[in-house]
Design a protein around this motif. Structure first.
Motif, PDB file in Angstrom:
ATOM      1  N   VAL A  32       0.840  -1.203   0.000  1.00 36.73           N
ATOM      2  CA  VAL A  32       0.000   0.000   0.000  1.00 36.73           C
ATOM      3  C   VAL A  32       0.873   1.250   0.000  1.00 36.73           C
ATOM      4  O   VAL A  32       0.636   2.191  -0.767  1.00 36.73           O
ATOM      5  N   MET A  33       1.908   1.263   0.849  1.00 41.95           N
ATOM      6  CA  MET A  33       2.790   2.433   0.904  1.00 41.95           C
ATOM      7  C   MET A  33       3.549   2.633  -0.392  1.00 41.95           C
ATOM      8  O   MET A  33       3.734   3.761  -0.853  1.00 41.95           O
ATOM      9  N   ILE A  34       4.016   1.546  -0.991  1.00 42.06           N
ATOM     10  CA  ILE A  34       4.736   1.671  -2.258  1.00 42.06           C
ATOM     11  C   ILE A  34       3.788   2.147  -3.352  1.00 42.06           C
ATOM     12  O   ILE A  34       4.157   2.978  -4.188  1.00 42.06           O
ATOM     13  N   ALA A  35       2.558   1.652  -3.356  1.00 38.04           N
ATOM     14  CA  ALA A  35       1.594   2.112  -4.367  1.00 38.04           C
ATOM     15  C   ALA A  35       1.313   3.599  -4.205  1.00 38.04           C
ATOM     16  O   ALA A  35       1.229   4.331  -5.202  1.00 38.04           O
ATOM     17  N   VAL A  36       1.186   4.074  -2.975  1.00 42.24           N
ATOM     18  CA  VAL A  36       0.962   5.507  -2.753  1.00 42.24           C
ATOM     19  C   VAL A  36       2.169   6.317  -3.218  1.00 42.24           C
ATOM     20  O   VAL A  36       2.026   7.353  -3.879  1.00 42.24           O
ATOM     21  N   ALA A  37       3.380   5.828  -2.912  1.00 41.31           N
ATOM     22  CA  ALA A  37       4.586   6.532  -3.350  1.00 41.31           C
ATOM     23  C   ALA A  37       4.666   6.589  -4.870  1.00 41.31           C
ATOM     24  O   ALA A  37       5.030   7.619  -5.449  1.00 41.31           O
ATOM     25  N   GLU A  38       4.295   5.513  -5.526  1.00 41.59           N
ATOM     26  CA  GLU A  38       4.359   5.498  -6.987  1.00 41.59           C
ATOM     27  C   GLU A  38       3.225   6.310  -7.605  1.00 41.59           C
ATOM     28  O   GLU A  38       3.399   6.906  -8.671  1.00 41.59           O
ATOM     29  N   LEU A  39       2.067   6.343  -6.976  1.00 38.82           N
ATOM     30  CA  LEU A  39       0.978   7.170  -7.493  1.00 38.82           C
ATOM     31  C   LEU A  39       1.346   8.648  -7.462  1.00 38.82           C
ATOM     32  O   LEU A  39       0.945   9.419  -8.329  1.00 38.82           O
TER      33      LEU A  39
ATOM     34  N   PRO B  84       7.992   7.549 -15.028  1.00 36.66           N
ATOM     35  CA  PRO B  84       8.771   6.407 -15.509  1.00 36.66           C
ATOM     36  C   PRO B  84       7.910   5.146 -15.577  1.00 36.66           C
ATOM     37  O   PRO B  84       6.921   4.997 -14.863  1.00 36.66           O
ATOM     38  N   LEU B  85       8.310   4.251 -16.468  1.00 39.79           N
ATOM     39  CA  LEU B  85       7.591   2.984 -16.625  1.00 39.79           C
ATOM     40  C   LEU B  85       7.610   2.179 -15.330  1.00 39.79           C
ATOM     41  O   LEU B  85       6.643   1.483 -15.005  1.00 39.79           O
ATOM     42  N   ALA B  86       8.689   2.281 -14.573  1.00 42.24           N
ATOM     43  CA  ALA B  86       8.791   1.537 -13.308  1.00 42.24           C
ATOM     44  C   ALA B  86       7.675   1.932 -12.342  1.00 42.24           C
ATOM     45  O   ALA B  86       7.205   1.105 -11.563  1.00 42.24           O
ATOM     46  N   SER B  87       7.219   3.178 -12.392  1.00 46.10           N
ATOM     47  CA  SER B  87       6.124   3.606 -11.512  1.00 46.10           C
ATOM     48  C   SER B  87       4.829   2.899 -11.867  1.00 46.10           C
ATOM     49  O   SER B  87       4.078   2.474 -10.991  1.00 46.10           O
ATOM     50  N   TRP B  88       4.558   2.782 -13.151  1.00 46.04           N
ATOM     51  CA  TRP B  88       3.345   2.067 -13.577  1.00 46.04           C
ATOM     52  C   TRP B  88       3.418   0.594 -13.186  1.00 46.04           C
ATOM     53  O   TRP B  88       2.450   0.030 -12.666  1.00 46.04           O
ATOM     54  N   LEU B  89       4.554  -0.030 -13.454  1.00 48.02           N
ATOM     55  CA  LEU B  89       4.705  -1.451 -13.136  1.00 48.02           C
ATOM     56  C   LEU B  89       4.643  -1.705 -11.638  1.00 48.02           C
ATOM     57  O   LEU B  89       4.035  -2.682 -11.180  1.00 48.02           O
TER      58      LEU B  89
ATOM     59  N   LEU C 102       9.827  -4.093  -4.981  1.00 43.81           N
ATOM     60  CA  LEU C 102      10.980  -3.414  -4.398  1.00 43.81           C
ATOM     61  C   LEU C 102      11.992  -3.004  -5.463  1.00 43.81           C
ATOM     62  O   LEU C 102      12.587  -1.925  -5.388  1.00 43.81           O
ATOM     63  N   TYR C 103      12.171  -3.842  -6.488  1.00 44.71           N
ATOM     64  CA  TYR C 103      13.104  -3.471  -7.559  1.00 44.71           C
ATOM     65  C   TYR C 103      12.564  -2.285  -8.362  1.00 44.71           C
ATOM     66  O   TYR C 103      13.315  -1.340  -8.650  1.00 44.71           O
ATOM     67  N   ASP C 104      11.287  -2.313  -8.730  1.00 43.11           N
ATOM     68  CA  ASP C 104      10.712  -1.198  -9.480  1.00 43.11           C
ATOM     69  C   ASP C 104      10.682   0.075  -8.649  1.00 43.11           C
ATOM     70  O   ASP C 104      10.905   1.169  -9.168  1.00 43.11           O
ATOM     71  N   TRP C 105      10.407  -0.061  -7.362  1.00 38.55           N
ATOM     72  CA  TRP C 105      10.432   1.118  -6.495  1.00 38.55           C
ATOM     73  C   TRP C 105      11.842   1.691  -6.423  1.00 38.55           C
ATOM     74  O   TRP C 105      12.045   2.893  -6.537  1.00 38.55           O
ATOM     75  N   TYR C 106      12.845   0.821  -6.270  1.00 44.35           N
ATOM     76  CA  TYR C 106      14.229   1.285  -6.244  1.00 44.35           C
ATOM     77  C   TYR C 106      14.592   1.965  -7.565  1.00 44.35           C
ATOM     78  O   TYR C 106      15.235   3.017  -7.578  1.00 44.35           O
ATOM     79  N   THR C 107      14.168   1.393  -8.690  1.00 39.76           N
ATOM     80  CA  THR C 107      14.455   1.968 -10.005  1.00 39.76           C
ATOM     81  C   THR C 107      13.810   3.334 -10.149  1.00 39.76           C
ATOM     82  O   THR C 107      14.436   4.275 -10.641  1.00 39.76           O
TER      83      THR C 107
END
Length: 128
Positions: A31-38, A47-52, A92-97
């Motif tokens: 949930v936290m990673i999805a909020v950070a990427e949103l 970036p594409l990594a945010s969508w993925l 975690l990899y996509d978030w790091y990217t």
């Protein structure tokens, strides 16, 4: 979650509070990673990594919400654990990217904190 769930089966001797904290951190991370990427998706060219990462976090959260009785066959439980581990690695990899490419935002601090709490609880559960 029940005792038959994927990551808490090794915690049979651990205190119930530790099991509850581990369950909550496991559910909170996607949930936290999805909020950070949103937040990153609001930019003009995200970036594409945010969508993925957002998509994988939603799928992971939905897998965690499925009742364990739906995965009653041992092979299905193994598939579920394999999917969960794979999605955590992917997230975690996509978030790091995306953090590396886009820069560090204030919303990334709770994600780092949650990962540290998960590691600490896993070590505490191992020694409990």
């Amino acid at each position: 979650m029940s005792e038959a769930d994927g990551f808490v089966t090794f915690l049979n001797d651990a205190p119930p509070l530790l099991v509850l904290l581990l369950d909550l951190t496991v559910l909170a991370l996607p949930v936290m990673i999805a909020v950070a990427e949103l937040i990153r998706l609001r930019e003009p060219k995200p970036p594409l990594a945010s969508w993925l990462c957002t998509g994988a976090a939603v799928v992971l959260f939905l897998i965690w919400l499925t009742p364990p009785s739906w995965w009653s066959v041992p092979e299905a439980q193994q598939l579920r654990v394999f999917l969960i581990l794979g999605l955590y690695a992917w997230i975690l990899y996509d978030w790091y990217t995306s953090v590396r490419d886009d820069g560090f935002h204030w919303i990334d601090l709770p994600v780092i904190g949650t990962v540290c709490v998960m590691l600490g609880l896993a070590v505490a559960a191992y020694f409990a």
